[in-house]
Design a protein around this motif. Structure first.
Motif, PDB file in Angstrom:
ATOM      1  N   SER A  10     -31.067  64.724 117.278  1.00 32.93           N
ATOM      2  CA  SER A  10     -31.617  65.543 118.458  1.00 32.93           C
ATOM      3  C   SER A  10     -31.139  67.067 118.561  1.00 32.93           C
ATOM      4  O   SER A  10     -29.709  67.350 118.393  1.00 32.93           O
ATOM      5  CB  SER A  10     -31.068  65.033 119.810  1.00 32.93           C
ATOM      6  N   TYR A  11     -31.938  67.827 118.446  1.00 27.73           N
ATOM      7  CA  TYR A  11     -31.460  69.214 118.379  1.00 27.73           C
ATOM      8  C   TYR A  11     -31.966  70.019 119.417  1.00 27.73           C
ATOM      9  O   TYR A  11     -33.395  70.364 119.365  1.00 27.73           O
ATOM     10  CB  TYR A  11     -31.724  70.043 117.045  1.00 27.73           C
ATOM     11  N   ASP A  42     -27.173  67.832 117.126  1.00 22.70           N
ATOM     12  CA  ASP A  42     -26.960  68.610 115.821  1.00 22.70           C
ATOM     13  C   ASP A  42     -26.467  70.063 116.132  1.00 22.70           C
ATOM     14  O   ASP A  42     -27.222  71.130 115.883  1.00 22.70           O
ATOM     15  CB  ASP A  42     -28.485  68.508 115.102  1.00 22.70           C
ATOM     16  N   ASN A  70     -24.778  73.409 114.097  1.00 22.87           N
ATOM     17  CA  ASN A  70     -25.905  72.877 113.398  1.00 22.87           C
ATOM     18  C   ASN A  70     -26.041  72.655 111.998  1.00 22.87           C
ATOM     19  O   ASN A  70     -25.714  73.722 111.381  1.00 22.87           O
ATOM     20  CB  ASN A  70     -27.316  73.772 113.686  1.00 22.87           C
ATOM     21  N   GLY A  72     -28.222  70.559 110.515  1.00 24.06           N
ATOM     22  CA  GLY A  72     -29.807  69.845 110.109  1.00 24.06           C
ATOM     23  C   GLY A  72     -30.002  68.678 110.118  1.00 24.06           C
ATOM     24  O   GLY A  72     -29.141  67.754 110.387  1.00 24.06           O
ATOM     25  N   LYS A  73     -31.197  68.169 110.236  1.00 22.31           N
ATOM     26  CA  LYS A  73     -31.474  66.857 110.595  1.00 22.31           C
ATOM     27  C   LYS A  73     -31.154  65.828 109.542  1.00 22.31           C
ATOM     28  O   LYS A  73     -30.674  64.645 110.015  1.00 22.31           O
ATOM     29  CB  LYS A  73     -33.238  66.730 110.583  1.00 22.31           C
ATOM     30  N   CYS A  76     -27.506  64.736 110.197  1.00 25.42           N
ATOM     31  CA  CYS A  76     -27.824  63.900 111.723  1.00 25.42           C
ATOM     32  C   CYS A  76     -28.034  62.660 111.333  1.00 25.42           C
ATOM     33  O   CYS A  76     -27.504  61.398 111.883  1.00 25.42           O
ATOM     34  CB  CYS A  76     -28.856  64.457 112.563  1.00 25.42           C
ATOM     35  N   ASP A  93     -37.594  60.278 115.339  1.00 20.27           N
ATOM     36  CA  ASP A  93     -37.297  61.561 115.875  1.00 20.27           C
ATOM     37  C   ASP A  93     -37.139  61.111 117.820  1.00 20.27           C
ATOM     38  O   ASP A  93     -37.503  60.466 117.929  1.00 20.27           O
ATOM     39  CB  ASP A  93     -38.500  62.521 115.917  1.00 20.27           C
ATOM     40  N   CYS A  94     -36.454  62.005 118.194  1.00 26.68           N
ATOM     41  CA  CYS A  94     -36.269  61.830 119.534  1.00 26.68           C
ATOM     42  C   CYS A  94     -37.115  62.323 120.279  1.00 26.68           C
ATOM     43  O   CYS A  94     -37.010  62.180 121.745  1.00 26.68           O
ATOM     44  CB  CYS A  94     -34.777  62.071 120.104  1.00 26.68           C
ATOM     45  N   ASP A  95     -38.078  62.938 119.960  1.00 28.81           N
ATOM     46  CA  ASP A  95     -39.095  63.479 120.661  1.00 28.81           C
ATOM     47  C   ASP A  95     -40.456  62.376 121.081  1.00 28.81           C
ATOM     48  O   ASP A  95     -41.451  63.039 121.546  1.00 28.81           O
ATOM     49  CB  ASP A  95     -39.607  65.032 120.325  1.00 28.81           C
ATOM     50  N   GLN A  97     -42.392  61.652 119.005  1.00 26.82           N
ATOM     51  CA  GLN A  97     -43.611  61.699 118.169  1.00 26.82           C
ATOM     52  C   GLN A  97     -43.773  60.606 117.262  1.00 26.82           C
ATOM     53  O   GLN A  97     -44.760  60.355 116.839  1.00 26.82           O
ATOM     54  CB  GLN A  97     -43.418  63.070 117.563  1.00 26.82           C
ATOM     55  N   ARG A 198     -46.027  66.088 121.053  1.00 27.90           N
ATOM     56  CA  ARG A 198     -44.722  66.194 121.474  1.00 27.90           C
ATOM     57  C   ARG A 198     -44.945  66.421 123.177  1.00 27.90           C
ATOM     58  O   ARG A 198     -45.645  67.333 123.239  1.00 27.90           O
ATOM     59  CB  ARG A 198     -43.993  67.367 120.992  1.00 27.90           C
ATOM     60  N   GLU A 202     -40.275  72.197 121.890  1.00 29.08           N
ATOM     61  CA  GLU A 202     -41.348  72.597 120.842  1.00 29.08           C
ATOM     62  C   GLU A 202     -40.611  72.166 119.432  1.00 29.08           C
ATOM     63  O   GLU A 202     -39.413  71.811 119.318  1.00 29.08           O
ATOM     64  CB  GLU A 202     -41.048  74.145 120.904  1.00 29.08           C
ATOM     65  N   SER A 203     -41.416  72.376 118.450  1.00 26.34           N
ATOM     66  CA  SER A 203     -40.858  71.811 117.149  1.00 26.34           C
ATOM     67  C   SER A 203     -39.826  72.932 116.598  1.00 26.34           C
ATOM     68  O   SER A 203     -39.873  74.291 117.328  1.00 26.34           O
ATOM     69  CB  SER A 203     -42.095  71.925 116.174  1.00 26.34           C
ATOM     70  N   TRP A 205     -38.824  73.914 113.623  1.00 24.94           N
ATOM     71  CA  TRP A 205     -39.278  74.068 112.349  1.00 24.94           C
ATOM     72  C   TRP A 205     -40.058  75.517 112.318  1.00 24.94           C
ATOM     73  O   TRP A 205     -40.808  75.561 112.803  1.00 24.94           O
ATOM     74  CB  TRP A 205     -40.003  73.093 111.325  1.00 24.94           C
TER      75      TRP A 205
HETATM   76  N1  UDP Z   1     -33.727  68.147 114.382  1.00 24.32           N
HETATM   77  C1  UDP Z   1     -32.439  68.115 113.965  1.00 24.32           C
HETATM   78  N2  UDP Z   1     -31.855  69.210 113.744  1.00 24.32           N
HETATM   79  C2  UDP Z   1     -32.500  70.216 113.332  1.00 24.32           C
HETATM   80  C3  UDP Z   1     -33.849  70.348 113.546  1.00 24.32           C
HETATM   81  C4  UDP Z   1     -34.590  69.121 113.932  1.00 24.32           C
HETATM   82  O1  UDP Z   1     -31.833  67.241 114.448  1.00 24.32           O
HETATM   83  O2  UDP Z   1     -31.793  71.311 112.745  1.00 24.32           O
HETATM   84  C5  UDP Z   1     -34.397  66.865 115.144  1.00 24.32           C
HETATM   85  C6  UDP Z   1     -35.130  67.152 116.317  1.00 24.32           C
HETATM   86  O3  UDP Z   1     -34.292  66.913 117.539  1.00 24.32           O
HETATM   87  C7  UDP Z   1     -36.229  66.023 116.345  1.00 24.32           C
HETATM   88  C8  UDP Z   1     -36.420  65.718 114.734  1.00 24.32           C
HETATM   89  O4  UDP Z   1     -35.311  66.623 114.322  1.00 24.32           O
HETATM   90  O5  UDP Z   1     -35.740  64.934 116.959  1.00 24.32           O
HETATM   91  C9  UDP Z   1     -37.882  66.369 114.427  1.00 24.32           C
HETATM   92  O6  UDP Z   1     -37.895  67.774 114.688  1.00 24.32           O
HETATM   93  P1  UDP Z   1     -39.169  68.539 115.385  1.00 24.32           P
HETATM   94  O7  UDP Z   1     -39.681  67.448 116.197  1.00 24.32           O
HETATM   95  O8  UDP Z   1     -38.568  69.724 115.744  1.00 24.32           O
HETATM   96  O9  UDP Z   1     -39.965  68.508 113.871  1.00 24.32           O
HETATM   97  P2  UDP Z   1     -41.583  68.202 113.965  1.00 24.32           P
HETATM   98  O10 UDP Z   1     -41.728  66.991 114.611  1.00 24.32           O
HETATM   99  O11 UDP Z   1     -42.236  69.093 114.552  1.00 24.32           O
HETATM  100  O12 UDP Z   1     -41.627  68.119 112.362  1.00 24.32           O
END
Ligand code: UDP
Ligand code: MG
Length: 317
Positions: A10-11, A42, A70, A72-73, A76, A93-95, A97, A198, A202-203, A205
């Motif tokens: 989770s970031y 993160d 931070n 990075g994922k 994490c 992912d914690c969103d 998705q 989501r 927001e994303s 990246w």
């Molecule tokens: N995340 C993280 N560190 C980072 C970037 C993202 O832990 O530096 C986590 C973020 O909280 C989420 C997952 O990685 O749970 C996916 O990120 P995101 O939803 O932004 O990416 P997308 O789904 O758009 O590819």
């Protein structure tokens, strides 16, 4: 009874924590799966860790950790795997998705004896045009480099304890979780899922962070670019031999002209090849340098009260 750990990187997700925790705990209670949720923040700059602590107080199955910055994922995910004590671990992912309904399917497959359950995207959800092109190209190249079909793969996976221990035992710091599970092997099955929209936030990246992610992962998994340098060099040498022969013939037959154009072109082409090759080699040296320093993948600054053992500070693995 078997325990299922769910790792949630989770970031800056303060809006998502409470909701995700609730959705997951309701689902898992309903499916009668014994579980723990591990939120790894993160180095979030918003109230993510506060939200995690709040959730922990309401539900003792929830554990949390915060990074000192931070990382990075990937970091994490590995921190989560390290903290997990389950017989099986799911990374998601914690969103939300990654649809939670898939968890029960993964769990069933694990109970049938599968050791890795790969989540495969049946559709990539709504993504920008540029993002789609870029991701498509990246996965085609990666699939070629790794010799495994990476398209539609994701970080949404279930891993058996055995696989988790293998991954945690790897000495390298620059990892690519998504591809490592292919590399590790084991009895694997995949489940398809539809990427959800989501709801909050927001994303994380940007185009450049994705670019960096792509280059880092490609070089952490393949030395093909290094070998390409050799191929480029060979091509350049063949080309120069051809040109040398032509030049000599012209000189001997007395038809040589002032070949300034050729000279300039040659300097440009060869200079370009050399610079490019040095760049590629430099990139690998940088990676070796990072690994040799042997710094930990991440630094945990705090953990929730229900996390056992002294886990703060830099974990070597
Ligand atoms: N995340 C993280 N560190 C980072 C970037 C993202 O832990 O530096 C986590 C973020 O909280 C989420 C997952 O990685 O749970 C996916 O990120 P995101 O939803 O932004 O990416 P997308 O789904 O758009 O590819
Ligand atoms: Mg997302």
């Amino acid at each position: 009874m078997a325990l299922l750990s769910i790792v949630l990187p989770s970031y800056n997700e303060e809006q998502n924590i409470a909701h995700t925790a609730q959705v997951l705990s309701e689902l898992l209670a309903q499916e009668q799966i014994e579980y723990e949720l591990i939120f790894v923040s993160d180095g979030s700059r918003d109230g993510t860790y506060r939200e995690i602590q709040k959730a922990t107080q309401q539900n003792p199955h929830i554990k949390g950790a915060e990074f000192s910055r931070n990382f990075g994922k990937e970091a994490c995910i590995f921190a989560g795997l390290q903290l997990a004590s389950g017989n099986a671990v799911i990374v998601m992912d914690c969103d939300l998705q990654h649809p939670p309904q898939v968890i029960s399917r993964m769990w069933k497959l694990w109970n049938e004896g599968y050791e890795v359950v790969e989540g495969i995207k049946s559709s990539r959800g709504r993504e920008g045009f540029l993002h789609k092109c870029f991701a498509g190209a990246f996965y085609r190249i990666m699939s070629g480099l790794i010799k495994m079909d990476m398209n539609a793969s994701s970080d949404y996976k279930l891993l058996d304890r055995k696989v988790v221990d293998v991954l945690l035992g790897l000495p390298e710091k620059n990892t690519f979780f998504r591809a490592l599970t292919f590399w590790a092997g084991f009895k694997t099955v995949s489940v398809e899922y539809e990427v959800q929209e989501r709801v909050y936030g927001e994303s994380k990246w940007s185009f450049f962070s994705l670019m960096r992610y792509a280059v880092t992962n490609a070089t952490s998994f393949s030395t093909l670019p290094l070998q390409m340098v050799t191929v480029l060099g060979l091509v350049a040498i063949l080309f120069s031999i051809g040109l040398a022969v032509q030049t000599l013939v012209k000189y001997l037959t007395g038809t040589a002209v002032e070949g300034f154009t050729t000279v300039i072109l040659l300097i440009l082409i060869i200079g370009g090849f050399i610079m490019l090759s040095l760049g590629v080699i430099g990139h690998y040296i940088a990676r070796i340098y990072e690994e040799v320093k042997g710094r930990p993948r991440y630094i945990i600054s705090q953990v929730t009260d229900n996390v056992q053992g002294n886990v703060t500070g830099g974990w070597k693995r």
